[in-house]
Design a protein around this motif. Structure first.
Motif, PDB file in Angstrom:
ATOM      1  N   ASP A  20       0.835  -1.207   0.000  1.00 38.11           N
ATOM      2  CA  ASP A  20       0.000   0.000   0.000  1.00 38.11           C
ATOM      3  C   ASP A  20       0.870   1.258   0.000  1.00 38.11           C
ATOM      4  O   ASP A  20       0.568   2.227  -0.702  1.00 38.11           O
ATOM      5  N   ALA A  21       1.927   1.245   0.794  1.00 41.40           N
ATOM      6  CA  ALA A  21       2.827   2.404   0.859  1.00 41.40           C
ATOM      7  C   ALA A  21       3.425   2.693  -0.508  1.00 41.40           C
ATOM      8  O   ALA A  21       3.480   3.851  -0.938  1.00 41.40           O
ATOM      9  N   MET A  34       4.319   7.282   3.584  1.00 41.61           N
ATOM     10  CA  MET A  34       5.248   7.237   4.715  1.00 41.61           C
ATOM     11  C   MET A  34       4.585   6.597   5.939  1.00 41.61           C
ATOM     12  O   MET A  34       5.193   5.772   6.624  1.00 41.61           O
ATOM     13  N   TYR A  35       3.348   6.975   6.195  1.00 40.53           N
ATOM     14  CA  TYR A  35       2.649   6.405   7.342  1.00 40.53           C
ATOM     15  C   TYR A  35       2.537   4.886   7.197  1.00 40.53           C
ATOM     16  O   TYR A  35       2.863   4.139   8.125  1.00 40.53           O
ATOM     17  N   LEU A  36       2.089   4.423   6.034  1.00 39.79           N
ATOM     18  CA  LEU A  36       1.903   2.980   5.866  1.00 39.79           C
ATOM     19  C   LEU A  36       3.225   2.223   5.835  1.00 39.79           C
ATOM     20  O   LEU A  36       3.298   1.080   6.295  1.00 39.79           O
ATOM     21  N   ALA A  37       4.273   2.837   5.344  1.00 38.98           N
ATOM     22  CA  ALA A  37       5.593   2.185   5.374  1.00 38.98           C
ATOM     23  C   ALA A  37       6.034   1.963   6.819  1.00 38.98           C
ATOM     24  O   ALA A  37       6.532   0.883   7.165  1.00 38.98           O
ATOM     25  N   GLY A  38       5.847   2.959   7.653  1.00 43.50           N
ATOM     26  CA  GLY A  38       6.192   2.798   9.065  1.00 43.50           C
ATOM     27  C   GLY A  38       5.359   1.728   9.736  1.00 43.50           C
ATOM     28  O   GLY A  38       5.852   0.940  10.552  1.00 43.50           O
ATOM     29  N   TYR A  39       4.094   1.674   9.374  1.00 43.72           N
ATOM     30  CA  TYR A  39       3.217   0.663   9.941  1.00 43.72           C
ATOM     31  C   TYR A  39       3.652  -0.734   9.492  1.00 43.72           C
ATOM     32  O   TYR A  39       3.608  -1.688  10.271  1.00 43.72           O
ATOM     33  N   ALA A  40       4.089  -0.861   8.248  1.00 47.24           N
ATOM     34  CA  ALA A  40       4.602  -2.146   7.749  1.00 47.24           C
ATOM     35  C   ALA A  40       5.796  -2.594   8.581  1.00 47.24           C
ATOM     36  O   ALA A  40       5.928  -3.776   8.934  1.00 47.24           O
ATOM     37  N   VAL A 106      17.863   5.210  12.051  1.00 43.67           N
ATOM     38  CA  VAL A 106      17.539   6.510  12.638  1.00 43.67           C
ATOM     39  C   VAL A 106      16.493   7.219  11.779  1.00 43.67           C
ATOM     40  O   VAL A 106      15.524   7.784  12.288  1.00 43.67           O
ATOM     41  N   LYS A 107      16.664   7.153  10.466  1.00 45.59           N
ATOM     42  CA  LYS A 107      15.704   7.785   9.555  1.00 45.59           C
ATOM     43  C   LYS A 107      14.337   7.084   9.638  1.00 45.59           C
ATOM     44  O   LYS A 107      13.295   7.739   9.746  1.00 45.59           O
ATOM     45  N   ALA A 108      14.335   5.757   9.609  1.00 45.34           N
ATOM     46  CA  ALA A 108      13.075   5.008   9.663  1.00 45.34           C
ATOM     47  C   ALA A 108      12.386   5.185  11.013  1.00 45.34           C
ATOM     48  O   ALA A 108      11.151   5.187  11.096  1.00 45.34           O
ATOM     49  N   ASN A 109      13.166   5.352  12.058  1.00 46.54           N
ATOM     50  CA  ASN A 109      12.626   5.487  13.410  1.00 46.54           C
ATOM     51  C   ASN A 109      11.984   6.851  13.655  1.00 46.54           C
ATOM     52  O   ASN A 109      11.445   7.094  14.724  1.00 46.54           O
ATOM     53  N   THR A 110      12.006   7.740  12.662  1.00 43.17           N
ATOM     54  CA  THR A 110      11.304   9.018  12.809  1.00 43.17           C
ATOM     55  C   THR A 110       9.806   8.848  12.594  1.00 43.17           C
ATOM     56  O   THR A 110       9.042   9.792  12.788  1.00 43.17           O
ATOM     57  N   TRP A 111       9.399   7.647  12.196  1.00 43.63           N
ATOM     58  CA  TRP A 111       7.987   7.375  11.940  1.00 43.63           C
ATOM     59  C   TRP A 111       7.138   7.692  13.158  1.00 43.63           C
ATOM     60  O   TRP A 111       7.495   7.369  14.288  1.00 43.63           O
ATOM     61  N   LEU A 112       6.013   8.322  12.902  1.00 37.82           N
ATOM     62  CA  LEU A 112       5.061   8.646  13.958  1.00 37.82           C
ATOM     63  C   LEU A 112       3.671   8.163  13.555  1.00 37.82           C
ATOM     64  O   LEU A 112       3.203   8.500  12.456  1.00 37.82           O
ATOM     65  N   PRO A 113       3.009   7.412  14.420  1.00 35.39           N
ATOM     66  CA  PRO A 113       1.636   6.998  14.101  1.00 35.39           C
ATOM     67  C   PRO A 113       0.716   8.197  13.879  1.00 35.39           C
ATOM     68  O   PRO A 113      -0.258   8.100  13.138  1.00 35.39           O
ATOM     69  N   SER A 114       1.044   9.321  14.473  1.00 33.54           N
ATOM     70  CA  SER A 114       0.206  10.517  14.320  1.00 33.54           C
ATOM     71  C   SER A 114       0.262  11.082  12.902  1.00 33.54           C
ATOM     72  O   SER A 114      -0.536  11.969  12.565  1.00 33.54           O
ATOM     73  N   TRP A 115       1.152  10.573  12.047  1.00 30.06           N
ATOM     74  CA  TRP A 115       1.168  11.022  10.661  1.00 30.06           C
ATOM     75  C   TRP A 115      -0.180  10.762   9.994  1.00 30.06           C
ATOM     76  O   TRP A 115      -0.539  11.451   9.041  1.00 30.06           O
ATOM     77  N   HIS A 124       8.136  14.531  -2.342  1.00 21.45           N
ATOM     78  CA  HIS A 124       8.722  13.362  -2.996  1.00 21.45           C
ATOM     79  C   HIS A 124      10.033  12.937  -2.350  1.00 21.45           C
ATOM     80  O   HIS A 124      10.240  11.765  -2.055  1.00 21.45           O
ATOM     81  N   ASP A 125      10.953  13.887  -2.157  1.00 20.18           N
ATOM     82  CA  ASP A 125      12.278  13.532  -1.650  1.00 20.18           C
ATOM     83  C   ASP A 125      12.223  12.946  -0.244  1.00 20.18           C
ATOM     84  O   ASP A 125      12.876  11.932   0.035  1.00 20.18           O
ATOM     85  N   ASP A 126      11.440  13.566   0.635  1.00 23.25           N
ATOM     86  CA  ASP A 126      11.320  13.039   2.004  1.00 23.25           C
ATOM     87  C   ASP A 126      10.688  11.654   1.998  1.00 23.25           C
ATOM     88  O   ASP A 126      11.123  10.753   2.720  1.00 23.25           O
ATOM     89  N   ALA A 127       9.656  11.484   1.184  1.00 23.87           N
ATOM     90  CA  ALA A 127       8.988  10.187   1.113  1.00 23.87           C
ATOM     91  C   ALA A 127       9.919   9.129   0.530  1.00 23.87           C
ATOM     92  O   ALA A 127       9.984   8.004   1.035  1.00 23.87           O
ATOM     93  N   GLU A 128      10.649   9.486  -0.505  1.00 22.85           N
ATOM     94  CA  GLU A 128      11.585   8.540  -1.121  1.00 22.85           C
ATOM     95  C   GLU A 128      12.662   8.126  -0.126  1.00 22.85           C
ATOM     96  O   GLU A 128      12.984   6.935  -0.006  1.00 22.85           O
ATOM     97  N   ASP A 129      13.216   9.085   0.593  1.00 22.20           N
ATOM     98  CA  ASP A 129      14.237   8.783   1.604  1.00 22.20           C
ATOM     99  C   ASP A 129      13.673   7.894   2.701  1.00 22.20           C
ATOM    100  O   ASP A 129      14.307   6.927   3.119  1.00 22.20           O
ATOM    101  N   PHE A 130      12.471   8.232   3.172  1.00 18.71           N
ATOM    102  CA  PHE A 130      11.880   7.468   4.257  1.00 18.71           C
ATOM    103  C   PHE A 130      11.555   6.041   3.816  1.00 18.71           C
ATOM    104  O   PHE A 130      11.894   5.077   4.510  1.00 18.71           O
ATOM    105  N   LEU A 131      10.916   5.883   2.666  1.00 22.16           N
ATOM    106  CA  LEU A 131      10.597   4.540   2.190  1.00 22.16           C
ATOM    107  C   LEU A 131      11.862   3.737   1.911  1.00 22.16           C
ATOM    108  O   LEU A 131      11.899   2.532   2.163  1.00 22.16           O
ATOM    109  N   GLY A 132      12.901   4.391   1.428  1.00 23.00           N
ATOM    110  CA  GLY A 132      14.177   3.697   1.231  1.00 23.00           C
ATOM    111  C   GLY A 132      14.755   3.193   2.539  1.00 23.00           C
ATOM    112  O   GLY A 132      15.248   2.069   2.626  1.00 23.00           O
TER     113      GLY A 132
END
Length: 145
Positions: A20-21, A34-40, A106-115, A124-132
């Motif tokens: 889904d992400a 980004m939210y769904l990637a963190g949830y995954a 560290v980058k992936a751990n910035t995930w917040l359920p409140s997103w 795009h760039d933030d999402a690409e970095d986060f999903l990567g």
């Protein structure tokens, strides 16, 4: 037992939320991706912890972690803290020992359920970095937990 709290359900949820992400990313829905990637990532960690501790449901995992002193007695496995799950898996030191992987963590751990409530779209760039980063961590967690 809470619904969808089993190992099989969490494992499937991890796969589906990752898909889904990526679908949302392709549609330029950055924050949702980004939210769904963190949830995954969260679902995968819970799945791997259940496997590691030989339990089939999150309630059992919570009891196991509390009895082993890996989760405070006033805490819950239904929290959404990625670092808590990494600590419970006993891989924190190993993760910190690999600078490249730790940087991704560290980058992936910035995930917040409140997103899920955040009205901003991100970019795009933030999402690409986060999903990567999440993708790197999904592979690392499967290999090390």
């Amino acid at each position: 037992m809470k619904p969808f709290s089993g190992r099989s359900e969490q494992s499937k949820a991890s796969i589906h939320r990752w898909e889904d992400a990526n679908a949302l990313f392709r549609e330029e829905r950055w924050r949702g991706a980004m939210y769904l990637a963190g949830y995954a990532m969260e679902c995968l960690l819970k799945t791997l912890l259940m496997k590691k501790y030989g339990v089939d449901h999150l309630d059992e995992l919570e009891q196991q972690l509390k009895s082993r002193g890996k989760l405070r007695h006033d805490a819950t496995i239904y929290d959404h803290r990625i670092e808590l799950y990494v600590q419970a898996a006993d891989v924190s030191e190993q993760l910190r020992g690999d600078q490249k992987t730790y940087k991704e963590f560290v980058k992936a751990n910035t995930w917040l359920p409140s997103w899920r409530y955040h009205p901003g779209l991100s970019n795009h760039d933030d999402a690409e970095d986060f999903l990567g980063a999440v993708n790197s961590m999904l592979h690392w967690f499967r290999a090390h937990i």
